[in-house]
Design a protein around this motif. Sequence first.
Motif, PDB file in Angstrom:
ATOM      1  N   ALA A  45     -23.432  40.578   0.650  1.00 26.55           N
ATOM      2  CA  ALA A  45     -23.422  41.546   1.750  1.00 26.55           C
ATOM      3  C   ALA A  45     -24.809  41.788   2.329  1.00 26.55           C
ATOM      4  CB  ALA A  45     -22.831  42.878   1.267  1.00 26.55           C
ATOM      5  N   CYS A  46     -25.852  41.600   1.512  1.00 24.69           N
ATOM      6  CA  CYS A  46     -27.194  42.041   1.891  1.00 24.69           C
ATOM      7  C   CYS A  46     -28.044  40.921   2.468  1.00 24.69           C
ATOM      8  CB  CYS A  46     -27.903  42.619   0.669  1.00 24.69           C
ATOM      9  SG  CYS A  46     -27.101  44.070  -0.026  1.00 24.69           S
ATOM     10  N   THR A  47     -28.892  41.290   3.422  1.00 26.67           N
ATOM     11  CA  THR A  47     -29.971  40.416   3.862  1.00 26.67           C
ATOM     12  C   THR A  47     -31.272  40.976   3.298  1.00 26.67           C
ATOM     13  OG1 THR A  47     -30.265  41.658   5.909  1.00 26.67           O
ATOM     14  CG2 THR A  47     -28.744  39.784   5.970  1.00 26.67           C
ATOM     15  N   GLU A  48     -32.371  40.323   3.597  1.00 19.34           N
ATOM     16  CA  GLU A  48     -33.643  40.708   2.983  1.00 19.34           C
ATOM     17  C   GLU A  48     -34.026  42.153   3.281  1.00 19.34           C
ATOM     18  OE1 GLU A  48     -38.213  39.033   2.560  1.00 19.34           O
ATOM     19  OE2 GLU A  48     -36.807  38.062   3.936  1.00 19.34           O
ATOM     20  N   ASN A  49     -33.770  42.594   4.494  1.00 18.71           N
ATOM     21  CA  ASN A  49     -34.236  43.922   4.900  1.00 18.71           C
ATOM     22  C   ASN A  49     -33.120  44.886   5.263  1.00 18.71           C
ATOM     23  OD1 ASN A  49     -37.095  43.202   4.790  1.00 18.71           O
ATOM     24  ND2 ASN A  49     -36.671  41.951   6.604  1.00 18.71           N
ATOM     25  N   THR A  50     -31.882  44.500   5.040  1.00 18.44           N
ATOM     26  CA  THR A  50     -30.762  45.312   5.517  1.00 18.44           C
ATOM     27  C   THR A  50     -29.710  45.493   4.429  1.00 18.44           C
ATOM     28  OG1 THR A  50     -31.087  44.361   7.726  1.00 18.44           O
ATOM     29  CG2 THR A  50     -29.039  45.560   7.342  1.00 18.44           C
ATOM     30  N   ASP A  51     -29.287  46.732   4.234  1.00 17.89           N
ATOM     31  CA  ASP A  51     -28.164  46.988   3.343  1.00 17.89           C
ATOM     32  C   ASP A  51     -26.893  46.371   3.917  1.00 17.89           C
ATOM     33  OD1 ASP A  51     -29.871  48.471   1.772  1.00 17.89           O
ATOM     34  OD2 ASP A  51     -29.186  50.411   2.525  1.00 17.89           O
ATOM     35  N   GLY A  52     -25.909  46.176   3.071  1.00 14.48           N
ATOM     36  CA  GLY A  52     -24.641  45.633   3.526  1.00 14.48           C
ATOM     37  C   GLY A  52     -23.482  46.498   3.071  1.00 14.48           C
ATOM     38  N   ASP A 176     -27.068  48.051  -1.736  1.00 15.48           N
ATOM     39  CA  ASP A 176     -28.494  48.262  -1.516  1.00 15.48           C
ATOM     40  C   ASP A 176     -29.220  46.917  -1.489  1.00 15.48           C
ATOM     41  OD1 ASP A 176     -31.158  48.904  -1.563  1.00 15.48           O
ATOM     42  OD2 ASP A 176     -31.060  50.183  -3.337  1.00 15.48           O
ATOM     43  N   ASN A 177     -29.841  46.596  -0.362  1.00 18.00           N
ATOM     44  CA  ASN A 177     -30.498  45.287  -0.227  1.00 18.00           C
ATOM     45  C   ASN A 177     -31.666  45.125  -1.191  1.00 18.00           C
ATOM     46  OD1 ASN A 177     -33.330  45.281   1.403  1.00 18.00           O
ATOM     47  ND2 ASN A 177     -32.086  47.009   2.071  1.00 18.00           N
ATOM     48  N   THR A 178     -32.347  46.222  -1.535  1.00 17.59           N
ATOM     49  CA  THR A 178     -33.499  46.099  -2.430  1.00 17.59           C
ATOM     50  C   THR A 178     -33.086  45.630  -3.819  1.00 17.59           C
ATOM     51  OG1 THR A 178     -33.335  48.445  -3.036  1.00 17.59           O
ATOM     52  CG2 THR A 178     -34.795  47.864  -1.204  1.00 17.59           C
ATOM     53  N   GLU A 179     -31.856  45.915  -4.208  1.00 15.14           N
ATOM     54  CA  GLU A 179     -31.359  45.468  -5.508  1.00 15.14           C
ATOM     55  C   GLU A 179     -30.623  44.138  -5.402  1.00 15.14           C
ATOM     56  OE1 GLU A 179     -28.295  46.865  -9.099  1.00 15.14           O
ATOM     57  OE2 GLU A 179     -28.649  48.180  -7.371  1.00 15.14           O
ATOM     58  N   TYR A 180     -29.718  44.030  -4.453  1.00 17.66           N
ATOM     59  CA  TYR A 180     -28.794  42.894  -4.476  1.00 17.66           C
ATOM     60  C   TYR A 180     -29.313  41.661  -3.741  1.00 17.66           C
ATOM     61  CZ  TYR A 180     -25.455  45.666  -6.951  1.00 17.66           C
ATOM     62  OH  TYR A 180     -24.844  46.417  -7.929  1.00 17.66           O
ATOM     63  N   TYR A 181     -30.166  41.841  -2.729  1.00 19.13           N
ATOM     64  CA  TYR A 181     -30.796  40.659  -2.148  1.00 19.13           C
ATOM     65  C   TYR A 181     -31.728  40.022  -3.170  1.00 19.13           C
ATOM     66  CZ  TYR A 181     -33.508  37.557   0.796  1.00 19.13           C
ATOM     67  OH  TYR A 181     -34.136  36.440   1.310  1.00 19.13           O
TER      68      TYR A 181
END
Length: 225
Positions: A45-52, A176-181
């Motif tokens: 779901a996540c990109t480098e800078n964006t939550d999904g 959360d993108n910071t965790e899952y990306y």
Amino acid sequence: MNKRILYHGSPNIVQTPVFGKGKAYNDYGKGFYCTEHLELAKEWACTENTDGYVNKYEFDTDGLSILNLSTGEYTILHWLALLMEYRRFRISTPVMKHGADWLKEHFLIDLAPYDAVVGYRADDSYFSFARAFVNNEISLTQLSYAMRLGKLGEQFVLKSPAAFDKIRFASYEIADNTEYYAKRKSRDDKARSAFRPELEKDDLSGVYMRDMIREEVQPNDPRLR
């Protein structure tokens, strides 16, 4: 027993999946790509800078025809043939073109009769391993080793109007993108690092793409298992 819970990772909340949308050059062509694994959906779901968003669905498989590429009647070459058919990739050598054409001629499965497909997802690292095999750079044994380096995500892809009629939106949550990306990138990086020493080996007794073409290897060949 016919009910499944599916998750779809996306930048958006998708309450009503629409048949006919999506990219034609995904792993299995156009379709609605889901997984039965919540944690994988969060990564996707996540990109480098964006939550999904992880969209949760209830899916009724009753009466549907489902192709499961993980069953014993199929091999890694059936999966590769589908990648060669649907994914965009650069044909860099005559060997690669010959290999891709041969795989599609001998191992490509017609997806038209199926309502859904269950099979691996080819993230960037794994797609690069597949290309190396088709280009005769690594053996089948080395490719199989590469596929085991990280947990390949298994996808559940809706392909037909009948399948889309049987999926129902249940809920969503934010990933959360910071965790899952970071988890997704770490999986990819570890696979590449672990495979690098394998690339330096010469598998003298292994079966390569050219061997398969020359010997007209069939799906029931024990070397493919």
